[in-house]
Design an enzyme around this catalytic site. Structure first.
Site, mmCIF file in Angstrom:
data_model
loop_
_atom_site.group_PDB
_atom_site.id
_atom_site.type_symbol
_atom_site.label_atom_id
_atom_site.label_comp_id
_atom_site.label_asym_id
_atom_site.label_seq_id
_atom_site.Cartn_x
_atom_site.Cartn_y
_atom_site.Cartn_z
ATOM 1 N N ILE A 31 0.823 -1.210 0.000
ATOM 2 C CA ILE A 31 0.000 0.000 0.000
ATOM 3 C C ILE A 31 0.860 1.265 0.000
ATOM 4 O O ILE A 31 0.389 2.347 -0.343
ATOM 5 C CB ILE A 31 -0.954 -0.028 1.223
ATOM 6 N N ASN A 87 11.621 -8.767 6.639
ATOM 7 C CA ASN A 87 11.862 -8.222 7.977
ATOM 8 C C ASN A 87 11.287 -9.174 9.014
ATOM 9 O O ASN A 87 10.170 -9.681 8.849
ATOM 10 C CB ASN A 87 11.205 -6.850 8.107
ATOM 11 N N HIS A 100 6.034 -12.171 5.489
ATOM 12 C CA HIS A 100 5.920 -11.655 4.124
ATOM 13 C C HIS A 100 7.303 -11.372 3.573
ATOM 14 O O HIS A 100 8.221 -10.986 4.305
ATOM 15 C CB HIS A 100 5.050 -10.399 4.066
HETATM 16 P P1 AMP Z 1 7.177 -4.830 7.358
HETATM 17 O O1 AMP Z 1 7.765 -3.598 7.971
HETATM 18 O O2 AMP Z 1 8.198 -5.701 6.702
HETATM 19 O O3 AMP Z 1 6.295 -5.587 8.326
HETATM 20 O O4 AMP Z 1 6.282 -4.322 6.162
HETATM 21 C C1 AMP Z 1 4.893 -4.249 6.210
HETATM 22 C C2 AMP Z 1 4.438 -3.674 4.886
HETATM 23 O O5 AMP Z 1 3.050 -3.861 4.780
HETATM 24 C C3 AMP Z 1 4.718 -2.175 4.725
HETATM 25 O O6 AMP Z 1 5.559 -1.965 3.590
HETATM 26 C C4 AMP Z 1 3.316 -1.587 4.528
HETATM 27 O O7 AMP Z 1 3.301 -0.522 3.607
HETATM 28 C C5 AMP Z 1 2.532 -2.782 4.058
HETATM 29 N N1 AMP Z 1 1.108 -2.730 4.322
HETATM 30 C C6 AMP Z 1 0.503 -2.438 5.503
HETATM 31 N N2 AMP Z 1 -0.833 -2.530 5.365
HETATM 32 C C7 AMP Z 1 -1.085 -2.904 4.088
HETATM 33 C C8 AMP Z 1 -2.257 -3.151 3.333
HETATM 34 N N3 AMP Z 1 -3.481 -3.052 3.874
HETATM 35 N N4 AMP Z 1 -2.141 -3.502 2.033
HETATM 36 C C9 AMP Z 1 -0.913 -3.608 1.476
HETATM 37 N N5 AMP Z 1 0.238 -3.384 2.133
HETATM 38 C C10 AMP Z 1 0.159 -3.029 3.417
#
Ligand code: AMP
Length: 114
Positions: A31, A87, A100
């Site tokens: 997002i 991460n 992820h």
């Molecule tokens: P991390 O810091 O590795 O946990 O990354 C989490 C990622 O999830 C971040 O890059 C956010 O921008 C992404 N994110 C959070 N909420 C959503 C969502 N609803 N749809 C898509 N990506 C998301």
């Protein structure tokens, strides 16, 4: 897991720009993209982080890397390359506690780590 945002995207309960899915993995656009291509590849089964793999999750781990390869081809970034990031935990600054892999590409990255 009912309060997990990525589980909700996988289940179709909240919107997600899904670019790939099968029984084992789902992938959707981040997002808040940091590059022209920024896709998150996740297991459909809720696994909190890289410490959460079960011994019989090998097919899921393989499916994530297969998804990376296929999405990179779909996105037209396979040849020039890309970066993968997973991460994990507080020191890894993991924000969403559903395992992820970030697939980031479409531009030349800054020099990595730190
Ligand atoms: P991390 O810091 O590795 O946990 O990354 C989490 C990622 O999830 C971040 O890059 C956010 O921008 C992404 N994110 C959070 N909420 C959503 C969502 N609803 N749809 C898509 N990506 C998301």
């Amino acid at each position: 897991m009912t309060d997990c945002i990525f589980c909700k995207i996988i289940a179709g309960e909240i919107p997600g720009d899904i670019v790939y899915r099968n029984d084992l993995v789902c992938a959707f656009r981040d997002i808040n993209p940091v590059a022209p291509t920024h896709v998150l590849i996740v297991p459909t089964r809720h696994i909190a982080d890289n410490n959460g793999w079960a011994d019989d999750d090998g097919p899921t781990a393989a499916a994530i890397f297969t998804a990376v390869r296929e999405i990179a081809e779909q996105e037209g970034i396979a040849e020039n390359g890309y970066r993968l990031i997973a991460n994990t935990g507080p020191h890894g600054r993991q924000e969403v506690p559903h395992l992820h892999v970030h697939l980031i590409g479409g531009q030349r990255m800054q020099h990595p780590m730190g």
